[in-house]
Design an enzyme around this catalytic site. Sequence first.
Site, short mmCIF file in Angstrom:
data_model
loop_
_atom_site.label_atom_id
_atom_site.label_comp_id
_atom_site.label_asym_id
_atom_site.label_seq_id
_atom_site.Cartn_x
_atom_site.Cartn_y
_atom_site.Cartn_z
N ASP A 69 -2.40 9.13 8.02
CA ASP A 69 -1.56 8.11 7.38
C ASP A 69 -0.22 8.67 6.96
O ASP A 69 0.76 7.94 6.85
CB ASP A 69 -2.30 7.52 6.18
CG ASP A 69 -3.50 6.70 6.64
OD1 ASP A 69 -4.55 7.30 6.91
OD2 ASP A 69 -3.35 5.47 6.79
N ARG A 87 0.87 -1.19 0.00
CA ARG A 87 0.00 0.00 0.00
C ARG A 87 0.90 1.24 0.00
O ARG A 87 1.96 1.22 0.64
CB ARG A 87 -0.94 0.03 1.22
CG ARG A 87 -1.98 -1.07 1.24
CD ARG A 87 -2.96 -0.89 2.40
NE ARG A 87 -3.94 0.16 2.14
CZ ARG A 87 -4.77 0.63 3.07
NH1 ARG A 87 -4.72 0.17 4.32
NH2 ARG A 87 -5.65 1.57 2.77
C1 LIG Z 1 -4.13 5.28 13.37
S1 LIG Z 1 -3.92 5.41 11.69
C2 LIG Z 1 -5.50 5.03 11.12
C3 LIG Z 1 -5.74 5.57 9.74
O1 LIG Z 1 -5.60 4.53 8.76
C4 LIG Z 1 -6.85 4.38 8.11
O2 LIG Z 1 -6.75 4.01 6.78
P1 LIG Z 1 -6.96 2.44 6.37
O3 LIG Z 1 -8.12 1.93 7.16
O4 LIG Z 1 -7.21 2.50 4.87
O5 LIG Z 1 -5.66 1.76 6.71
C5 LIG Z 1 -7.47 5.74 8.24
O6 LIG Z 1 -6.91 6.67 7.33
C6 LIG Z 1 -7.14 6.06 9.65
O7 LIG Z 1 -7.24 7.41 10.03
#
Ligand SMILES: CSC[C@H]1O[C@H](OP(=O)(O)O)[C@H](O)[C@@H]1O
Length: 377
Positions: A266, A116
């Site tokens: 992120d 990713r």
């Molecule tokens: C504590 S970081 C969490 C952050 O990551 C999530 O993205 P994903 O579920 O696609 O990995 C989301 O942006 C969250 O804020």
Amino acid sequence: MAASAGDDMIMAPKKQEKREGIPRLMSAPLAIEWVGDIDGFVRLIDQTRLPSELVQIDCRDAATIWEAIKMLRVRGAPAIGITAAMGLVVGARTHESRDGLREHIHQVADYLRTSRPTAVNLFWALDRMERVADACEAETMPHEQTLALLLMEAKRIRDEDREMCIAIGQHGKELLANDSGVLTHCNTGALATADYGTALSVIFHAHEAKKNIVAYVDETRPLLQGSRLTAWELQQRGVPATLICDNMAATVMRQGRVQAVIVGADRIAANGDTANKIGTYGLAVLAKAHGIPFYVAAPSSTFDFELADGSGIPIEERDSREVTHPLGLAIAPDDVAVYNPAFDVTPAELVAAFVTEQGVIRAPYVENLAALRKDSA
Ligand SMILES: CSC[C@H]1O[C@H](OP(=O)(O)O)[C@H](O)[C@@H]1O
């Protein structure tokens, strides 16, 4: 007993013992665990199965780790970094001699980097693991000892993240007024980190401090991390939560139900521009329009000081079926054109403050965030 990936065992949420003296807030197992010694493996909660099933999968090779990150079985910037670090260990083990081990480790790291693109923690954690491998090579360290040191570093990354999440919660809870409504987006809890979380850690700690917080939870289309994961975590901890559809955020703000917005991140550029789950930018604009503070909670490991601003943050685009077939149910005509960016970038000027393990940081961000740089110590 959990099953291996691909053939999983449904687990009832089990009481988790206190870990290493730090009382865990959550009754479920940790999102990520290393099981065994150097010949062990990574055990993950498969987050695509929550909230209806708590399933753990055992990952014994780098390909299973790569797939788990790609398919969001494990997700959340810190959790992705920790999982990749542990994944490097299981991948390194397939090379059975010291000769060529360093090159093999770099190949495994480069492979895991392709899972990713947005969460900087993935790249930061792998860089850190590769520095250990390079140091071991320079010391002509024996093969077994190199693997043992890599595992120690992966566990250190995990443990440091847990400590940072606790500190974020302790600092951030002071921002939330008693008897207030707090809107959050996506999932930023124990499932997204080593434990506790970032934005959710702030809410958990405010709840523990009896501030009588009500969390408003955006469902967070298209993958519903809010309704599936955040609502589940809040219930686990007894925090009052109200689930809303993403398109209800403006109304709950206008009705005065929400006094703060807090989200995770992120990747955060040096000027404070913040990449986070798609929909975050819209919340920041709405918060501004309603005079509501918009906070970003993140550990220093989520800051990317190589980027002057957010224009250079890579934004992941994901499969169109995530939009057209949520949970496998067709909700759109076949072959409809779809745009599915997984993240957006919120300009720093919309952020009231960053909540980090080092404290609450306010503008001017270029100057004030610099203290978080690892090399600034
Ligand atoms: C504590 S970081 C969490 C952050 O990551 C999530 O993205 P994903 O579920 O696609 O990995 C989301 O942006 C969250 O804020």
